[in-house]
Design an enzyme around this catalytic site. Structure first.
Site, mmCIF file in Angstrom:
data_model
loop_
_atom_site.group_PDB
_atom_site.id
_atom_site.type_symbol
_atom_site.label_atom_id
_atom_site.label_comp_id
_atom_site.label_asym_id
_atom_site.label_seq_id
_atom_site.Cartn_x
_atom_site.Cartn_y
_atom_site.Cartn_z
ATOM 1 N N TYR A 21 0.833 -1.217 0.000
ATOM 2 C CA TYR A 21 0.000 0.000 0.000
ATOM 3 C C TYR A 21 0.866 1.265 0.000
ATOM 4 C CZ TYR A 21 -4.652 2.076 0.767
ATOM 5 O OH TYR A 21 -5.835 2.749 0.635
ATOM 6 N N LYS A 43 -3.362 7.940 3.543
ATOM 7 C CA LYS A 43 -4.565 7.643 4.342
ATOM 8 C C LYS A 43 -4.379 8.096 5.791
ATOM 9 C CE LYS A 43 -7.401 5.812 1.345
ATOM 10 N NZ LYS A 43 -8.416 6.714 0.755
HETATM 11 P P1 NAD Z 1 -13.113 4.058 -7.451
HETATM 12 O O1 NAD Z 1 -12.011 3.924 -8.455
HETATM 13 O O2 NAD Z 1 -14.440 3.565 -7.839
HETATM 14 O O3 NAD Z 1 -13.226 5.545 -6.921
HETATM 15 C C1 NAD Z 1 -12.133 6.457 -6.847
HETATM 16 C C2 NAD Z 1 -12.655 7.767 -7.385
HETATM 17 O O4 NAD Z 1 -11.717 8.843 -7.206
HETATM 18 C C3 NAD Z 1 -12.967 7.696 -8.881
HETATM 19 O O5 NAD Z 1 -14.327 8.019 -9.086
HETATM 20 C C4 NAD Z 1 -12.054 8.748 -9.472
HETATM 21 O O6 NAD Z 1 -12.581 9.345 -10.627
HETATM 22 C C5 NAD Z 1 -11.947 9.713 -8.303
HETATM 23 N N1 NAD Z 1 -10.854 10.670 -8.450
HETATM 24 C C6 NAD Z 1 -9.529 10.405 -8.641
HETATM 25 N N2 NAD Z 1 -8.851 11.578 -8.793
HETATM 26 C C7 NAD Z 1 -9.765 12.586 -8.663
HETATM 27 C C8 NAD Z 1 -9.694 14.004 -8.729
HETATM 28 N N3 NAD Z 1 -8.538 14.643 -8.944
HETATM 29 N N4 NAD Z 1 -10.842 14.726 -8.549
HETATM 30 C C9 NAD Z 1 -12.016 14.103 -8.334
HETATM 31 N N5 NAD Z 1 -12.160 12.760 -8.276
HETATM 32 C C10 NAD Z 1 -11.048 12.009 -8.451
HETATM 33 O O7 NAD Z 1 -12.571 3.247 -6.173
HETATM 34 P P2 NAD Z 1 -13.098 3.137 -4.659
HETATM 35 O O8 NAD Z 1 -12.397 1.938 -4.123
HETATM 36 O O9 NAD Z 1 -14.580 3.228 -4.609
HETATM 37 O O10 NAD Z 1 -12.419 4.400 -3.969
HETATM 38 C C11 NAD Z 1 -13.130 5.372 -3.239
HETATM 39 C C12 NAD Z 1 -12.392 5.683 -1.938
HETATM 40 O O11 NAD Z 1 -12.454 4.538 -1.086
HETATM 41 C C13 NAD Z 1 -10.893 5.982 -2.131
HETATM 42 O O12 NAD Z 1 -10.507 7.019 -1.250
HETATM 43 C C14 NAD Z 1 -10.251 4.672 -1.715
HETATM 44 O O13 NAD Z 1 -8.908 4.843 -1.292
HETATM 45 C C15 NAD Z 1 -11.170 4.308 -0.571
HETATM 46 N N6 NAD Z 1 -11.078 2.907 -0.115
HETATM 47 C C16 NAD Z 1 -11.128 1.884 -1.012
HETATM 48 C C17 NAD Z 1 -11.029 0.576 -0.567
HETATM 49 C C18 NAD Z 1 -11.064 -0.570 -1.546
HETATM 50 O O14 NAD Z 1 -10.637 -1.674 -1.191
HETATM 51 N N7 NAD Z 1 -11.563 -0.375 -2.750
HETATM 52 C C19 NAD Z 1 -10.901 0.301 0.796
HETATM 53 C C20 NAD Z 1 -10.865 1.370 1.710
HETATM 54 C C21 NAD Z 1 -10.959 2.675 1.232
#
Ligand code: NAD
Length: 260
Positions: free
Chosen positions: A155, A162
């Protein structure tokens, strides 16, 4: 219903696997009116997937790193609703050379851009939306994290971002409490989304869930995360701020694997 009459801005819906999609769906089902945002080419995808929601919401373009975009969204919200009751920050990005085992070699430029997009952006969004949130007499901001208290395999700098994001929720909670604005994070277990899959070696982390999490964790169902976000966006969480709530099947509570 839990979110009856609430006007919410939801960032980060890219596909129907996105965590933000689950939040959007749960929020609509709980009575909220929502507006979606995404960046650049992502907007097309967001518009497409928005049709799969119970009611198709409008989609606005917003690069969270561009103050003009954030200001334009705030102005649109004010014109449309006159207030904003809550926002979901579901945005994360880290360049590949700062992930996947590149911790010691990652260049600052990559780390800096990833940190801006994944952590500083929460402050940018909160301050950008301050006026419509003040007009509501208070609001709730929720962000998504992956427990930044620990060093995880692969990570790398996203983990550091984070930790920064979680600290940002606490400082924002400190500074926005006087406006009755709450700021919390949900620490989700691994979900197979576009962002998740783009982390090289995602399976190294995801594979550790089944032997350790007390509850049966699904890598493909973000609904429980969406429900917790909806709760934090609701008045039922009116005295909770600066908090990180785990929705990870209980993984965080155990110190070692207990299943084979
Ligand atoms: P996802 O790829 O569906 O969503 C990430 C989003 O961030 C996308 O819609 C992307 O367009 C947007 N993004 C990136 N750069 C940007 C910018 N400059 N301006 C505006 N939007 C922007 O993936 P996800 O997993 O749903 O991620 C959403 C959040 O959840 C993230 O912060 C991720 O780190 C967090 N998260 C994910 C997981 C996992 O396992 N998927 C676990 C814990 C936390």
């Amino acid at each position: 219903m839990l979110l009856d009459g609430k006007k919410l801005l939801i960032t980060g819906v890219l596909t129907d696997d996105s965590i933000a999609f689950a939040v959007a769906k749960v929020a609509q089902e709980a009575g909220a009116e929502i507006l979606l945002t995404n960046v650049g080419k992502g907007v097309r995808l967001t518009e497409k997937v928005a049709r799969k929601l119970p009611t198709t919401p409008d989609v606005l373009q917003m690069d969270v790193n561009n103050p003009d975009d954030v200001a334009a969204v705030a102005a649109d919200v004010t014109r449309r609703w006159g207030r904003l009751d809550g926002a979901l920050h579901s945005i994360g990005f880290m360049p590949q050379d700062a992930l996947g085992g590149n911790f010691l070699s990652a260049p600052w430029e990559s780390v800096a851009f990833g940190f801006q997009t994944s952590a500083f952006s929460l402050k940018a969004l909160a301050v950008g939306l301050l006026e419509p949130m003040k007009a509501a007499g208070g609001a709730s901001i929720v962000t998504l994290t992956f427990d930044g208290r620990y060093a995880w395999p692969i990570y790398d700098w996203m983990g550091v971002a984070k930790a920064g994001l979680e600290a940002t929720t606490r400082y924002l909670a400190r500074d926005l409490g006087e406006h009755n604005i709450r700021v919390n994070s949900v620490s989700a277990g691994p979900i197979r989304t576009m962002a998740g899959k783009s982390i090289p070696g995602f399976d190294a982390i995801a594979g550790s869930w089944a032997p350790r999490a007390p509850l049966a964790w699904s890598l493909s169902d973000a609904t429980p995360v969406g429900q917790m976000c909806a709760f934090l966006l609701s008045d039922w969480a009116s005295m909770t701020t600066g908090e990180m709530i785990h929705v990870d099947g209980g993984y965080h509570a155990l110190g070692a694997d207990f299943r084979r």
